[in-house]
Design a protein around this motif. Structure first.
Motif, mmCIF file in Angstrom:
data_model
loop_
_atom_site.group_PDB
_atom_site.id
_atom_site.type_symbol
_atom_site.label_atom_id
_atom_site.label_comp_id
_atom_site.label_asym_id
_atom_site.label_seq_id
_atom_site.Cartn_x
_atom_site.Cartn_y
_atom_site.Cartn_z
ATOM 1 N N VAL A 178 -10.847 13.103 -2.716
ATOM 2 C CA VAL A 178 -11.191 11.685 -2.798
ATOM 3 C C VAL A 178 -9.954 10.931 -3.284
ATOM 4 O O VAL A 178 -9.322 11.327 -4.268
ATOM 5 C CB VAL A 178 -12.375 11.446 -3.759
ATOM 6 C CG1 VAL A 178 -12.690 9.965 -3.870
ATOM 7 C CG2 VAL A 178 -13.605 12.220 -3.287
ATOM 8 N N TYR A 179 -9.610 9.872 -2.571
ATOM 9 C CA TYR A 179 -8.454 9.044 -2.910
ATOM 10 C C TYR A 179 -8.949 7.722 -3.484
ATOM 11 O O TYR A 179 -9.919 7.143 -2.988
ATOM 12 C CB TYR A 179 -7.593 8.790 -1.671
ATOM 13 C CG TYR A 179 -6.843 10.013 -1.231
ATOM 14 C CD1 TYR A 179 -5.514 10.193 -1.572
ATOM 15 C CD2 TYR A 179 -7.471 11.015 -0.498
ATOM 16 C CE1 TYR A 179 -4.816 11.323 -1.187
ATOM 17 C CE2 TYR A 179 -6.790 12.150 -0.105
ATOM 18 C CZ TYR A 179 -5.465 12.301 -0.457
ATOM 19 O OH TYR A 179 -4.783 13.431 -0.077
ATOM 20 N N TYR A 180 -8.264 7.258 -4.526
ATOM 21 C CA TYR A 180 -8.637 6.027 -5.217
ATOM 22 C C TYR A 180 -7.530 4.996 -5.096
ATOM 23 O O TYR A 180 -6.353 5.331 -5.091
ATOM 24 C CB TYR A 180 -8.903 6.317 -6.702
ATOM 25 C CG TYR A 180 -10.164 7.126 -6.894
ATOM 26 C CD1 TYR A 180 -11.386 6.497 -7.075
ATOM 27 C CD2 TYR A 180 -10.128 8.508 -6.880
ATOM 28 C CE1 TYR A 180 -12.541 7.234 -7.234
ATOM 29 C CE2 TYR A 180 -11.287 9.260 -7.039
ATOM 30 C CZ TYR A 180 -12.491 8.612 -7.218
ATOM 31 O OH TYR A 180 -13.633 9.345 -7.362
ATOM 32 N N ARG A 181 -7.940 3.736 -5.009
ATOM 33 C CA ARG A 181 -7.025 2.596 -4.931
ATOM 34 C C ARG A 181 -7.591 1.510 -5.833
ATOM 35 O O ARG A 181 -8.791 1.257 -5.846
ATOM 36 C CB ARG A 181 -6.944 2.107 -3.497
ATOM 37 C CG ARG A 181 -6.061 0.899 -3.295
ATOM 38 C CD ARG A 181 -5.935 0.520 -1.828
ATOM 39 N NE ARG A 181 -5.229 1.525 -1.044
ATOM 40 C CZ ARG A 181 -3.897 1.641 -0.990
ATOM 41 N NH1 ARG A 181 -3.137 0.809 -1.654
ATOM 42 N NH2 ARG A 181 -3.334 2.559 -0.250
ATOM 43 N N VAL A 182 -6.721 0.860 -6.609
ATOM 44 C CA VAL A 182 -7.138 -0.227 -7.490
ATOM 45 C C VAL A 182 -7.553 -1.429 -6.651
ATOM 46 O O VAL A 182 -6.894 -1.769 -5.674
ATOM 47 C CB VAL A 182 -5.999 -0.610 -8.470
ATOM 48 C CG1 VAL A 182 -6.357 -1.857 -9.260
ATOM 49 C CG2 VAL A 182 -5.699 0.549 -9.402
ATOM 50 N N ARG A 183 -8.643 -2.060 -7.035
ATOM 51 C CA ARG A 183 -9.110 -3.284 -6.372
ATOM 52 C C ARG A 183 -8.387 -4.452 -7.031
ATOM 53 O O ARG A 183 -8.724 -4.866 -8.132
ATOM 54 C CB ARG A 183 -10.617 -3.427 -6.506
ATOM 55 C CG ARG A 183 -11.358 -2.264 -5.826
ATOM 56 C CD ARG A 183 -12.848 -2.481 -5.776
ATOM 57 N NE ARG A 183 -13.103 -3.502 -4.774
ATOM 58 C CZ ARG A 183 -13.891 -4.550 -4.978
ATOM 59 N NH1 ARG A 183 -14.512 -4.710 -6.120
ATOM 60 N NH2 ARG A 183 -14.069 -5.436 -4.020
ATOM 61 N N SER A 184 -7.377 -4.974 -6.348
ATOM 62 C CA SER A 184 -6.548 -6.027 -6.935
ATOM 63 C C SER A 184 -7.354 -7.272 -7.280
ATOM 64 O O SER A 184 -7.065 -7.936 -8.282
ATOM 65 C CB SER A 184 -5.381 -6.372 -6.009
ATOM 66 O OG SER A 184 -5.862 -6.762 -4.744
ATOM 67 N N VAL A 209 -3.347 5.302 -11.231
ATOM 68 C CA VAL A 209 -3.655 5.015 -9.822
ATOM 69 C C VAL A 209 -2.819 3.833 -9.344
ATOM 70 O O VAL A 209 -2.197 3.874 -8.288
ATOM 71 C CB VAL A 209 -5.161 4.748 -9.621
ATOM 72 C CG1 VAL A 209 -5.441 4.240 -8.215
ATOM 73 C CG2 VAL A 209 -5.977 6.008 -9.901
ATOM 74 N N ALA A 210 -2.779 2.768 -10.129
ATOM 75 C CA ALA A 210 -2.053 1.559 -9.741
ATOM 76 C C ALA A 210 -0.557 1.828 -9.589
ATOM 77 O O ALA A 210 0.094 1.273 -8.705
ATOM 78 C CB ALA A 210 -2.288 0.449 -10.758
ATOM 79 N N ALA A 211 0.005 2.674 -10.437
ATOM 80 C CA ALA A 211 1.440 2.945 -10.422
ATOM 81 C C ALA A 211 1.827 4.053 -9.442
ATOM 82 O O ALA A 211 3.009 4.280 -9.203
ATOM 83 C CB ALA A 211 1.907 3.318 -11.830
ATOM 84 N N HIS A 212 0.846 4.743 -8.871
ATOM 85 C CA HIS A 212 1.118 5.838 -7.956
ATOM 86 C C HIS A 212 1.693 5.300 -6.644
ATOM 87 O O HIS A 212 1.494 4.135 -6.299
ATOM 88 C CB HIS A 212 -0.173 6.630 -7.695
ATOM 89 C CG HIS A 212 0.069 8.044 -7.316
ATOM 90 N ND1 HIS A 212 0.188 8.441 -6.015
ATOM 91 C CD2 HIS A 212 0.229 9.155 -8.070
ATOM 92 C CE1 HIS A 212 0.397 9.737 -5.976
ATOM 93 N NE2 HIS A 212 0.433 10.202 -7.213
#
Length: 120
Positions: free
Chosen positions: A100-106, A54-57
């Motif tokens: 559903v789309y996911y994003r890393v919580r920095s 997810v983070a590298a996408h």
């Protein structure tokens, strides 16, 4: 509120407060309890890899449909692992249509990095 106004429900996320690095001072019981779910979620190889994917996408965001092919697992199993990462506060999620789309919580990763003594 008028009848035409929509109510947006946000998914609650466990927010772990930032802790001092382990090498600087001992954690309190509350600090350890707040960080343990994140570390437990990251301790699974599939979840660690999912977080990395997810983070590298592109744009730091990935749809479940973009992650299934990276594993020899069923879509419900992938979704379960993503749910665990979200529940631990490591991912945000947003439903768009049927996906559903996911994003890393920095900020969550920064907390983990700080705890382990890395730069936040």
């Amino acid at each position: 509120m008028s009848n035409s106004e929509a109510v947006l429900e946000l998914t609650p996320v466990n927010e772990a407060p930032c802790c001092p690095p382990l090498t600087k001072q001992p954690l309190t019981a509350d600090q350890a309890a707040s960080m343990a779910p994140m570390l437990k979620a990251l301790a699974d190889p599939v979840r660690l890899r999912l977080l990395s994917l997810v983070a590298a996408h592109a744009d730091g965001e990935a749809c479940v449909c973009n992650l299934n092919d990276a594993f020899d697992l069923s879509q419900p199993t992938i979704s379960h692992h993503l749910k665990v990462l979200h529940g631990a506060g490591l991912l945000d999620r947003e439903k768009r249509g049927t996906w559903v789309y996911y994003r890393v919580r920095s900020e969550a990763l920064a907390n983990v990095a700080t705890l382990l003594g890395g730069a936040a």
